[in-house]
Design an enzyme around this catalytic site. Structure first.
Site, short mmCIF file in Angstrom:
data_model
loop_
_atom_site.label_atom_id
_atom_site.label_comp_id
_atom_site.label_asym_id
_atom_site.label_seq_id
_atom_site.Cartn_x
_atom_site.Cartn_y
_atom_site.Cartn_z
N ASN A 1 35.04 42.83 49.49
CA ASN A 1 36.22 43.55 49.01
C ASN A 1 36.24 44.98 49.53
OD1 ASN A 1 37.12 41.37 47.51
ND2 ASN A 1 36.54 42.20 45.53
N TYR B 1 41.15 29.91 42.32
CA TYR B 1 42.25 30.83 42.03
C TYR B 1 43.16 30.18 40.99
CZ TYR B 1 41.42 33.56 46.36
OH TYR B 1 40.89 34.34 47.35
N HIS C 1 55.90 35.71 52.70
CA HIS C 1 54.81 35.49 51.74
C HIS C 1 55.18 34.43 50.71
CE1 HIS C 1 51.95 36.95 48.48
NE2 HIS C 1 51.15 36.78 49.51
N ARG D 1 46.95 39.02 56.95
CA ARG D 1 45.82 39.88 57.33
C ARG D 1 44.50 39.14 57.35
NH1 ARG D 1 45.89 44.61 53.66
NH2 ARG D 1 47.58 45.32 55.02
N HIS E 1 45.35 34.76 39.92
CA HIS E 1 46.26 34.96 41.05
C HIS E 1 47.71 34.70 40.70
CE1 HIS E 1 47.82 34.02 45.22
NE2 HIS E 1 47.13 35.12 45.45
N ARG F 1 48.40 31.36 53.97
CA ARG F 1 46.97 31.15 54.18
C ARG F 1 46.66 29.70 53.83
NH1 ARG F 1 44.82 36.33 54.72
NH2 ARG F 1 45.78 37.94 53.42
N ARG G 1 45.19 41.96 37.13
CA ARG G 1 43.79 41.73 37.52
C ARG G 1 43.22 42.92 38.29
NH1 ARG G 1 41.44 39.82 42.37
NH2 ARG G 1 43.50 39.52 43.23
#
Length: 695
Positions: free
Chosen positions: A49, A475, A442, A412, A600, A382, A572
């Site tokens: 992270n 998630y 997205h 990314r 998430h 993703r 979160r």
């Protein structure tokens, strides 16, 4: 509340808020309530992270400072002030990581698992390590003399290197430096006859560095000392040229340029003297203020292999070293060939990972083989390396179906992977789209079109999370299936824009999209809630997302709070909103849940009187999501499904063992101490147990 009452210090700095979030994950690594191997994994997560955040967010700050930008953010901090504060907090966090690793090593040792220091090896152990050095490590070392003048050889982002301080054999006053990369071997060596004892490669290399120099340079130099160091580069791909005809090609060029980006972070052994540090900072052109000295073992990429070796070791009972495994709830009617008929009968809501992700995978696999399916639409941001969904899309195209796939090649650190997927799918006949240079897509949405005789049936899938069956196990996200025509029509209209055939729609039947609709929709809902509250209907706002830093939306929530609307923010990660400020956010409360699962899902609920409006979304409340991305907000209108979402949110809000409360000074406190937390079951654990029982 008048705008004049909204002072700059009513907002927290984004980067400081993010560091606070990473500290909450470090709490998990430091918690005796968490199983040992899971604690180790959380430690590794905090490093990955921190790396990503530094390479993107701190890189932006450094760029702003270097350009002379002095504009303060909404917290009143100019870039230089932010950067100085960030450096202090990063040093503190790196130090804390190191302390926690020391604790974890002691815990491992209590189990008979030792990570040894070379100097403390027995003669037999040294002999084994020395032999491994001679046969395996040494042949892979490619050492270079470092020139006095720039440039130095290009170095790999994130990799570990050694710098060796040497003197000439003929003139011992003349210092020369050499460096080499840590060989691409597993960093942990397990001793042959002792299955629970390990040593890090750098320990072995440091014990043999003088031999390395003597051998490689044939006695011309004498090695005096050796130090480990690691760099991070500015890895942000900033906006692509708007006139680019080929987004994919533009991203590939940007990736190549990224490898030659400037160094913005230098970590090294704490005992390295100033002359070595000065040499490195000069050669790497890195600001000495962006250097960090770390003691003991560091760079925790060896933790995952270590945990796997321990788990695979039959001599150790590892059951209590991991979180207890639970089986997800399976909706059998969505996991066979009749899934399409079931979705036509009613809407379905799945809460992952408590509800199995097999239903979503099955949706695409059945679409690939069902002879009545003619078209498939999907957006992929993703996905996993060997995605069964990607394979299903390829199979569908091979079976003669028309497949429209948006692959977001600007996701990314997934850019190269997504370009590979795009190439693969094109090769199978899929119509692949790769969005626009200045706009990420997205949204998580899919559509299956079925033609049976004269009848055309459309089935939609909308989600808060990615089409990734691996991350769906860890998630928390929502999936929504529907055959309602208005949802399906909206998805097709959005795809017309993705395919370049239409303008971005300004109005849709059910869906609300960014960047042209979502912000105004949320502002409208907040204002409507305020109005209802003033009319005597007790009103509340409930928002759950990953991050919340959009100044304009926070400002609207502050207004709602000042009018007596009670606001619950379950965030979160970072949030620049500050709760409980007099005359500003007195009725605004912020909780954060961190635990074994990554929270998430995005939920937006507006309660007025006895009713409420419920939305799920792919979007967090950040300027990038609202202004620079295609995001989707979709309503849940079925009363039973709405109640289910609200109940889930309500129970999460009441959690005490995994929750933190944000205070008016911007800090977070655990809602309950570790000691008292033993009495309560974490909410995620409750949901896992209930799912396993089929509740």
């Amino acid at each position: 509340m008048a705008d004049t009452l909204l002072r700059q210090h009513d907002f927290m700095n984004r980067e400081i808020s993010w560091l606070s979030f990473n500290d909450r994950i470090l709490d998990l690594a430091d918690s005796p309530r968490i199983p040992l191997l899971e604690r180790a994994n959380f430690l590794k997560i905090t490093q990955s992270n921190l790396d990503e955040w530094y390479m993107i967010r701190v890189a932006n700050l450094i760029r702003e400072v270097n350009s002379g930008d002095k504009h303060p953010d909404k917290s009143g901090m100019a870039p230089n002030t932010q950067l100085n504060q960030v450096r202090k907090l990063v040093k503190k966090q790196l130090k804390r990581q190191n302390k926690i690793w020391t604790k974890l090593k002691n815990c491992f040792e209590n189990l008979g698992i030792k990570i040894l220091d070379y100097q403390k090896l027995t003669d037999d152990e040294k002999s084994y390590a020395d032999s491994y050095f001679e046969t395996t490590i040494s042949p892979l070392i490619e050492i270079e003399l470092l020139p006095k003048d720039l440039p130095w050889p290009e170095m790999e982002n994130g990799d570990m290197y050694f710098i060796v301080d040497m003197v000439s054999s003929s003139d011992q006053t003349k210092h020369i430096f050499a460096h080499f990369k840590l060989p691409s071997l597993e960093r942990l060596l397990k001793f042959k006859d002792q299955s629970n004892q390990f040593i890090l490669l750098e320990q072995i290399i440091k014990a043999h560095y003088q031999d390395i120099i003597s051998t490689k340079f044939k006695g011309r130099f004498l090695a005096q000392s050796i130090y480990l160091y690691r760099i991070l580069k500015d890895m942000d791909i900033r906006s692509l040229p708007k006139d680019s005809d080929n987004t994919e090609q533009a991203v590939e060029i940007a990736i190549e340029k990224r490898e030659a980006s400037p160094v913005i972070f230098l970590a090294m052994d704490a005992n390295a003297p100033s002359k070595v540090l000065k040499t490195l900072t000069h050669a790497l052109s890195v600001n000495p203020l962006n250097t960090f000295h770390i003691s003991g073992d560091w760079d925790y990429d060896f933790i995952s292999p270590l945990c796997k070796k321990i788990t695979d070791n039959n001599q150790i009972n590892t059951e209590k070293l991991h979180f207890k495994r639970h089986s997800p709830h399976h909706l059998s009617e969505l996991e066979d060939e009749h899934i399409f008929e079931q979705i036509q009968k009613k809407d379905y809501l799945l809460h992952h990972p408590y509800d199995s992700y097999d239903a979503i995978t099955n949706f695409f696999q059945q679409a690939a083989v069902n002879p009545s399916v003619t078209e498939i639409y999907i957006t992929i941001y993703r996905t996993s390396k060997n995605s069964p969904i990607v394979k299903a899309l390829a199979d569908a195209a091979k079976n003669g179906k028309t497949v429209h796939a948006l692959i977001e090649v600007k996701a990314r650190f997934d850019e190269e992977h997504n370009i590979e997927i795009a190439d693969y799918l094109r090769g199978t006949g899929v119509n692949v789209y790769t969005s626009f240079p200045d706009l990420k897509i997205h949204s998580k949405m899919a559509l299956v079109v079925i033609e049976e005789g004269d009848q055309k049936i459309e089935l939609a899938h909308l989600a808060t999370g990615n089409y990734n069956e691996i991350t769906a196990k860890s998630y928390t996200d929502f999936s929504f299936f529907t055959s309602q025509k208005k949802y399906c029509t909206d998805i097709k209209r959005i795809f017309k824009f993705i395919e370049g055939k239409k303008e971005l729609p300004s109005k849709l039947n059910k869906l609300v999209i960014a960047p042209n609709m979502l912000r105004s929709k949320l502002q409208h809902e907040i204002k409507r809630t305020i109005k209802k509250n003033q009319e005597g209907e007790k009103s509340e706002i409930w928002i759950k997302c990953n991050s919340f830093s959009d100044y304009k939306i926070i400002k609207e929530l502050y207004k709602a709070s000042s009018k007596g609307v009670r606001i619950h923010l379950l965030i979160r990660g970072l949030t620049t909103a500050i709760p409980l400020l007099p005359n500003v956010s007195r009725h605004l409360h912020i909780h954060s849940i961190v635990g074994r699962l990554l929270e998430h899902s995005r939920i937006y609920i507006f309660k007025t009187g006895g009713s409420f409006r419920c939305f799920l979304s792919s979007a967090d409340m950040m300027p990038r999501n609202l202004d620079r991305r295609i995001e989707t907000l979709f309503p849940i209108e079925d009363e039973e499904l709405k109640k289910r979402i609200y109940k889930i949110f309500e129970r999460m809000w009441d959690d005490r063992t995994q929750s933190y409360t944000k205070k008016s000074d911007g800090s977070y406190t655990k809602r309950i101490s570790n000691k008292n937390a033993q009495k309560y079951l974490p909410i995620q654990e409750q949901f896992l147990i209930e799912a396993e029982k089929g509740k």
